[in-house]
Design an enzyme around this catalytic site. Structure first.
Site, PDB file in Angstrom:
ATOM      1  NE  ARG A   1      -2.472  -1.940  -0.739  1.00 60.79           N
ATOM      2  CZ  ARG A   1      -2.362  -3.279  -0.703  1.00 60.79           C
ATOM      3  NH1 ARG A   1      -2.769  -3.946   0.309  1.00 60.79           N
ATOM      4  NH2 ARG A   1      -1.861  -3.956  -1.711  1.00 60.79           N
TER       5      ARG A   1
ATOM      6  CB  CYS B   1      -8.678  -1.063   4.872  1.00 64.13           C
ATOM      7  SG  CYS B   1      -9.336  -2.727   4.685  1.00 64.13           S
TER       8      CYS B   1
ATOM      9  CD  GLU C   1      -4.977   1.002   2.868  1.00 60.46           C
ATOM     10  OE1 GLU C   1      -4.636   0.092   3.647  1.00 60.46           O
ATOM     11  OE2 GLU C   1      -5.650   0.808   1.851  1.00 60.46           O
TER      12      GLU C   1
END
Ligand SMILES: Cc1cc2nc3c(=O)[nH]c(=O)nc-3n(C[C@H](O)[C@H](O)[C@H](O)COP(=O)(O)OP(=O)(O)OC[C@H]3O[C@@H](n4cnc5c(N)ncnc54)[C@H](O)[C@@H]3O)c2cc1C
Length: 313
Positions: free
Chosen positions: A180, A228, A303
């Site tokens: 990520r 998320c 995130e």
């Protein structure tokens, strides 16, 4: 810099410019304030001009993709937000050579569309991205992905207008793709070359169906969220732990704060009521991180990208 000065900053550039543009409706959270200016350049040269002028004037410049990983502050954001929604950033060609098929695609294209069009040609290589709402540019910047793989594995190279207004082609090996994360220079991705392969169309369809079904069963897809909220943290051996499981074990599923809630379906999703406040999401995510730390001694990193006036994370 005042709004009027910013408007004159963009004068004469080949771009659609909207002052005081609401951003909430352009994000999956559906909350947040306005951008001082939203600019849709009609060519890469116009994007280079915008970048150069913002850099010279010290005006903040951001780029909006599909808004699927973005939380915009209730007070909105300063400066210019660029949107790659003009046709020049949505072109794609499928080029076959002896080595296979290369998809050359603009960064403003939706990943779902690229997956669908590849599937229609019986080409695999992007199906790991099914169910991840994103533009190609946003997927590359975040190295979006999950248990079936990520965008990095399909990427040959990408094109980027740097914050210095220089256009660069960066190979996948120089993009610093990690979980990520990318180590790209600051700037705006305008397109990429992606590697595809011939596939049995039936098997490809089955795989896409299977991944979609697993996601639909485990995620609150109808709610306003950005997927998320936290990255999966690494343990001391580098193994990734599930942030959702840590949140669940801390007893936080369903926790409410104002208009925001930790999803009862998936602990790592924070959802918000339509018309709610960004502040509630930000505060709830801090509470969750604190309580996971109290319970497990593990720090969760957000995130989701948070845009606010005077700086973003
Ligand atoms: C229901 C749901 C499920 C999700 N599931 C997943 C999942 O399984 N895996 C996963 O990784 N993510 C998931 N996400 C998060 C999101 O889909 C990804 O992070 C995606 O990559 C965001 O792309 P975007 O175009 O929406 O980017 P935005 O949200 O618009 O932007 C995110 C960041 O990328 C930057 N950016 C956008 N476009 C460009 C560009 N052209 N050049 C440079 N920077 C750019 C923005 O400035 C911002 O910093 C999910 C989100 C939702 C709502």
């Amino acid at each position: 810099m005042s709004a009027i000065a910013t408007e004159s900053l963009l004068a004469g550039i080949d771009a659609a410019v909207e002052p005081n543009a609401p951003l909430g409706k352009r994000t999956y959270f559906s909350v947040g304030g306005c951008a001082d200016f939203l600019a849709s350049p009609r060519s890469e040269a116009a994007l280079v001009d915008i970048t150069r002028r913002c850099a010279e004037a010290g005006v903040p410049l951001r780029v909006l993709g599909e808004g699927a990983n973005l939380l915009v502050d209730d007070e909105g954001v300063d400066g210019v937000v660029v949107c790659l929604d003009q046709p020049c950033f949505r072109e794609r060609t499928f080029d076959r050579s002896a080595d296979g098929v290369t998809l050359h695609a603009g960064a403003g294209l939706a990943m779902n569309r690229l997956i669908r069009e590849s599937g229609q040609r019986a080409l695999g290589g992007l199906e790991q991205m099914i169910g991840i709402p994103a533009t190609l540019g946003g997927a590359l910047r975040m190295n979006a992905g999950g248990r079936w793989g990520d965008i990095a594995q399909s990427t040959i190279s990408l094109r980027l207008v740097g914050a210095d207004a220089k256009v660069r082609t960066i190979s996948a090996s120089d993009a610093g793709f990690a979980y990520r994360h990318t180590s790209l220079p600051a700037g705006i991705i305008t397109g990429a070359a992606l590697s595809l392969r011939d596939e049995d169309p039936k098997e490809l369809r089955e795989r896409i169906k299977e991944i979609s079904a697993i996601k639909a069963a485990s995620q609150p897809l109808a709610a306003n969220s950005a997927g998320c909220m936290f990255r999966n943290p690494a343990d001391s051996t580098g193994r990734r732990l599930s942030a959702g499981a840590l949140i669940d074990e801390a007893g936080l599923k369903g926790l409410c704060h104002g208009t925001a809630q930790v999803s009862p379906v998936h602990g790592n999703f924070i959802t918000i009521e339509t018309g709610g406040s960004t502040r509630h999401v930000a505060e709830l995510s801090e509470q969750v991180a604190q309580r996971v730390h109290d319970r497990h001694g593990i720090r969760l990193d957000r995130e989701v990208v948070f845009w606010r006036r005077g700086g973003s994370e």
